[in-house]
Design a protein around this motif. Sequence first.
Motif, PDB file in Angstrom:
ATOM      1  N   UNK A  38      57.779  71.452  14.499  1.00 59.01           N
ATOM      2  CA  UNK A  38      57.924  70.824  13.186  1.00 59.01           C
ATOM      3  C   UNK A  38      57.759  69.303  13.244  1.00 59.01           C
ATOM      4  N   UNK A  39      56.777  68.850  14.036  1.00 58.52           N
ATOM      5  CA  UNK A  39      56.469  67.430  14.089  1.00 58.52           C
ATOM      6  C   UNK A  39      57.381  66.608  14.974  1.00 58.52           C
ATOM      7  N   UNK A  40      58.322  67.251  15.643  1.00 58.74           N
ATOM      8  CA  UNK A  40      59.256  66.562  16.527  1.00 58.74           C
ATOM      9  C   UNK A  40      59.052  67.004  17.973  1.00 58.74           C
TER      10      UNK A  40
ATOM     11  N   UNK B  53      56.243  63.270  16.932  1.00 60.61           N
ATOM     12  CA  UNK B  53      55.110  63.667  17.766  1.00 60.61           C
ATOM     13  C   UNK B  53      54.131  62.496  17.898  1.00 60.61           C
ATOM     14  N   UNK B  54      53.580  62.334  19.107  1.00 61.50           N
ATOM     15  CA  UNK B  54      52.574  61.301  19.360  1.00 61.50           C
ATOM     16  C   UNK B  54      51.185  61.954  19.313  1.00 61.50           C
ATOM     17  N   UNK B  55      50.252  61.313  18.615  1.00 60.82           N
ATOM     18  CA  UNK B  55      48.884  61.833  18.562  1.00 60.82           C
ATOM     19  C   UNK B  55      47.925  60.762  19.073  1.00 60.82           C
ATOM     20  N   UNK B  56      46.852  61.239  19.687  1.00 60.51           N
ATOM     21  CA  UNK B  56      45.743  60.372  20.089  1.00 60.51           C
ATOM     22  C   UNK B  56      44.512  60.899  19.372  1.00 60.51           C
ATOM     23  N   UNK B  57      43.792  60.006  18.709  1.00 64.00           N
ATOM     24  CA  UNK B  57      42.681  60.440  17.846  1.00 64.00           C
ATOM     25  C   UNK B  57      41.524  59.458  17.947  1.00 64.00           C
TER      26      UNK B  57
ATOM     27  N   UNK C  37      52.257  59.975  13.525  1.00 68.00           N
ATOM     28  CA  UNK C  37      51.443  60.279  12.343  1.00 68.00           C
ATOM     29  C   UNK C  37      51.671  59.266  11.216  1.00 68.00           C
ATOM     30  N   UNK C  38      52.927  58.870  10.925  1.00 70.56           N
ATOM     31  CA  UNK C  38      53.111  57.835   9.892  1.00 70.56           C
ATOM     32  C   UNK C  38      52.403  56.529  10.231  1.00 70.56           C
ATOM     33  N   UNK C  39      52.383  56.170  11.515  1.00 77.06           N
ATOM     34  CA  UNK C  39      51.717  54.931  11.917  1.00 77.06           C
ATOM     35  C   UNK C  39      50.207  54.988  11.724  1.00 77.06           C
TER      36      UNK C  39
ATOM     37  N   UNK D 239      46.294  69.491   8.062  1.00 80.33           N
ATOM     38  CA  UNK D 239      47.505  70.098   8.629  1.00 80.33           C
ATOM     39  C   UNK D 239      48.411  69.027   9.214  1.00 80.33           C
ATOM     40  N   UNK D 240      47.830  68.139  10.007  1.00 84.39           N
ATOM     41  CA  UNK D 240      48.613  67.099  10.666  1.00 84.39           C
ATOM     42  C   UNK D 240      49.285  66.186   9.638  1.00 84.39           C
ATOM     43  N   UNK D 241      48.566  65.877   8.565  1.00 85.92           N
ATOM     44  CA  UNK D 241      49.095  64.991   7.526  1.00 85.92           C
ATOM     45  C   UNK D 241      50.070  65.696   6.587  1.00 85.92           C
TER      46      UNK D 241
END
Length: 411
Positions: free
Chosen positions: A43-45, A75-79, A91-93, A118-120
């Motif tokens: 759940x994003x955590x 959660x940390x994402x690399x894109x 994701x908020x950043x 989905x991610x957003x």
Amino acid sequence: MRNPDGVMFLVGWAPLSRAEIGFQVPLFSSGADDLIFVQSCHNGRISGFRQLVEFGEANCSDKFPEVCARLGGDQIVVYRSSKGELLAGTIPQLRIDLVADQEVMRSENAGLALQLSHVLGDEEAVIATRKIVHQRGLIENSPFSSRMYMSSVARQVAWRQIERSLENPEEIVQFRQNLSAFHYYVSESGEVLFEQVSDQIMLDNQIVESARTSAQSYVTKVFGESGSPYQKSENEELASIYRQLRNLSRAGRQETRLALLMQLILESPHRTFKIFDLYTDRGQYTRQVIALLRSVFQRPDFELTPDAIEEVIAAYVPRFYSMSYYGNRGVLLEKLAKNLSPYKKIVRAVYRKFESSRSRDVLENSVAIRRALAGNSQLRKLMLDDETVDANQNSISRQDAQNPLRAQGEK
């Protein structure tokens, strides 16, 4: 093996696929040793970190020293964006950059657009993108392929509903390891059905049926009662657009497909963005032209009328010409003139480009281009006038060559 505070530092990333654009797998280290970890999320955590033993094509870098992950944190994402920029953070950043790419990818890469939605957490965008993917499947493939896609969506919805119904973390892990045992699919009539294909894990029938009901509601909401907007569209105009897009997608040359697509939006201007959303071309050049037209038509002050669209296409003919691959420009002018012959401004723009071009492939296709241009009566007269002038000029030149004194006297 991590530090006492449960903090991990981003030290690199690994590709999820061969695609240049999209999400990467973040790689973390505690900083105390050389071990590499990936995050586990719910759940994003971040719920934990798992050691990665083999990570193949990893990119280790100190590019993001300020990005760190913590148990219970976001959660940390690399894109890697469509602009080629590598982004990392929560994701908020990254929301502004991800939303911008979501709009771009909807027309160019619906699969990635769906991931971004989905991610957003943008459920409306998820539904809109799934409709586009489904409708494109109807245009490009068979009803069977379309039903397989609907089945995959139904399974995702049902599985997510089941996971939400489970309270014990061990049950959730066991369920995730046996997803294939719970087979949800869409029948020819559009009904979501369930089949238990393994008894390795058993769940309460009420949970399974509730998941099936949720999947049925979602499939009906997204794809309609019949599951096939092409087969049973109440809007005859939209049904016609589906058929035309399916036909033009089969054209061999992308110059032909582009001209037919322009013809379609000129005939149905109020459906322009629907057409752009539904259609994705296999040719890079055509995709670039569509992106260019979309950017113009999306301007706040632009009104989607046949005259306005015709003026834009006519004005951009030189741009389309310069964007085209060298060697294909003559074919481009021919296809535009042939398929858009009722539109005077466009045909005149094609004619002017044809007359000013000195490209070898344009000269080689001059007969076909003139034949296509001759379909417009007003332009036919203009071409005849030009040919008369050319003939008179050639006649004068021949007389001058035969009588140099005459030519000199006139000068």
